[in-house]
Scaffold this motif. Structure first.
Motif, PDB file in Angstrom:
ATOM      1  N   GLY A 123     -25.540  19.729  -1.245  1.00 59.86           N
ATOM      2  CA  GLY A 123     -26.605  19.362  -0.490  1.00 59.86           C
ATOM      3  C   GLY A 123     -27.413  20.256   0.763  1.00 59.86           C
ATOM      4  O   GLY A 123     -28.183  19.841   1.505  1.00 59.86           O
ATOM      5  N   ALA A 124     -26.968  21.404   0.697  1.00 61.75           N
ATOM      6  CA  ALA A 124     -27.333  22.489   1.630  1.00 61.75           C
ATOM      7  C   ALA A 124     -28.378  23.433   1.103  1.00 61.75           C
ATOM      8  O   ALA A 124     -29.120  24.135   1.796  1.00 61.75           O
ATOM      9  N   SER A 125     -28.760  23.221  -0.069  1.00 60.82           N
ATOM     10  CA  SER A 125     -29.829  24.085  -0.873  1.00 60.82           C
ATOM     11  C   SER A 125     -30.621  23.592  -1.746  1.00 60.82           C
ATOM     12  O   SER A 125     -30.289  22.427  -2.374  1.00 60.82           O
ATOM     13  N   SER A 145     -15.583  25.015 -14.394  1.00 65.54           N
ATOM     14  CA  SER A 145     -14.834  24.584 -13.153  1.00 65.54           C
ATOM     15  C   SER A 145     -15.900  24.096 -12.139  1.00 65.54           C
ATOM     16  O   SER A 145     -15.557  22.908 -11.675  1.00 65.54           O
ATOM     17  N   VAL A 146     -17.009  24.671 -11.960  1.00 67.72           N
ATOM     18  CA  VAL A 146     -17.809  24.322 -10.945  1.00 67.72           C
ATOM     19  C   VAL A 146     -18.583  23.179 -11.585  1.00 67.72           C
ATOM     20  O   VAL A 146     -18.962  22.047 -10.976  1.00 67.72           O
ATOM     21  N   ASN A 147     -19.510  23.368 -12.657  1.00 73.29           N
ATOM     22  CA  ASN A 147     -20.526  22.433 -13.061  1.00 73.29           C
ATOM     23  C   ASN A 147     -19.689  21.258 -13.965  1.00 73.29           C
ATOM     24  O   ASN A 147     -20.451  20.218 -14.001  1.00 73.29           O
ATOM     25  N   PHE A 206     -31.835  15.324 -16.018  1.00 76.27           N
ATOM     26  CA  PHE A 206     -32.074  16.538 -16.863  1.00 76.27           C
ATOM     27  C   PHE A 206     -33.052  17.302 -16.450  1.00 76.27           C
ATOM     28  O   PHE A 206     -34.111  17.104 -17.058  1.00 76.27           O
ATOM     29  N   PRO A 207     -32.862  17.767 -15.511  1.00 78.11           N
ATOM     30  CA  PRO A 207     -34.165  18.642 -14.795  1.00 78.11           C
ATOM     31  C   PRO A 207     -34.514  20.004 -15.764  1.00 78.11           C
ATOM     32  O   PRO A 207     -33.519  20.435 -16.446  1.00 78.11           O
ATOM     33  N   GLY A 208     -35.696  20.111 -16.047  1.00 73.86           N
ATOM     34  CA  GLY A 208     -36.129  21.537 -16.477  1.00 73.86           C
ATOM     35  C   GLY A 208     -36.082  22.497 -15.423  1.00 73.86           C
ATOM     36  O   GLY A 208     -35.204  22.513 -14.643  1.00 73.86           O
TER      37      GLY A 208
END
Ligand SMILES: NC(=O)c1ccc[n+]([C@@H]2O[C@H](COP(=O)([O-])OP(=O)(O)OC[C@H]3O[C@@H](n4cnc5c(N)ncnc54)[C@H](O)[C@@H]3O)[C@@H](O)[C@H]2O)c1
Length: 245
Positions: free
Chosen positions: A15-17, A108-110, A179-181
């Motif tokens: 939420g910071a970027s 691990s992150v996504n 699902f962003p482009g």
């Protein structure tokens, strides 16, 4: 004035970027109490200064970190109505350049991130008998864009979103995926340095532009709000029509 998220407590990872930060602004404007969780300490301190925003450190890939954060969140706010699993990292490496460590980090992150988010937050939603989860995948989960480990991690988000929607629907918890482009954020800054590449992408996109963080935040707002009370297990592509071709 009643906002579209009045009386809601919303937790937004990353939420910071970029698009997460856009969601923080939109959600507070719509009346929510927002928890902005991010691994970037400086940026967390900055969002923490905003009205109705609690900025907190979180590594979405760490079980321990989620547990610690949720103890504080529940103590402070009592519940979480909305979870947006948005934090993520990217890579442009092709399969031949990808090390096992690269692959594991990406997954691990996504991949673990949204899984751990649901694991730690959904039980509190079930207790309340309601809740909305929005997971940010990517159009690379649906079409071949040559970003192997990244696509795989976002494919995991796609699959787990559907699974969670079927599992938690009967408990009042909705789970949807976006699902962003290509969206103009710090993540795509490097790509955008190449005018040629940007022109190519714009030309190849039916709506003839790149996406903006607000294009995503507005959709997340809808899926997170009660306006979407009959929507679960949905997949919303927001890519200017790129993957429809
Ligand atoms: N920008 C695009 O073109 C695009 C396209 C499709 C999907 N996405 C996805 O959208 C989401 C948001 O991306 P963005 O473009 O706003 O990127 P961004 O880099 O601007 O923001 C991502 C945020 O996630 C945080 N983060 C990274 N690792 C973390 C971790 N382990 N724990 C907690 N926070 C962590 C970062 O500190 C950052 O604040 C990501 O999941 C990304 O993969 C982006």
């Amino acid at each position: 004035m009643m906002g579209r998220l009045t009386n809601k407590v919303a937790l937004i990872t990353g939420g910071a970027s970029g698009m997460g930060r856009e969601m923080v602004d939109l959600f507070t404007k719509e009346g929510a109490q927002v928890i902005a969780a991010d691994i970037n300490e400086k940026a967390v301190a900055k969002v923490n200064e905003l009205d109705n925003v609690y900025g907190t450190l979180l590594d979405v890939s760490s079980d321990e970190s989620w547990k610690k954060m949720m103890d504080t969140v529940i103590e402070k706010f009592g519940r979480v109505d909305i979870l947006v699993n948005n934090a993520g990292i990217s890579t442009e490496k092709q399969i031949n350049d990808t090390t096992l460590a690269d692959w594991q980090l990406m997954l691990s992150v996504n991949g673990f991130g949204p899984f751990l988010g649901m694991k730690h937050v959904v039980p509190y939603m079930v207790e309340e008998g309601k809740g909305a989860v929005v997971n940010i995948s990517s159009f690379t989960a649906q079409i071949g864009m040559g970003l192997n480990a990244y696509s795989a991690s976002k494919g995991a988000v796609r699959a787990i979103s559907k699974a969670a929607a079927t599992q938690y629907g009967r408990m009042g918890v909705r789970v949807n995926a976006i699902f962003p482009g290509i969206i103009e954020t710090p993540m795509t800054q490097k790509l955008e340095e190449s005018k040629e590449l940007v022109n190519q992408m714009v030309k190849a996109t039916p709506l003839q532009r790149l996406g903006q963080p607000a294009d995503i935040a507005n959709a997340v707002l809808y899926l997170a709000s009660d306006e979407a009370s009959y929507v679960t297990g949905a997949e919303l592509v927001i890519d200017g029509g790129y993957s429809a071709q």
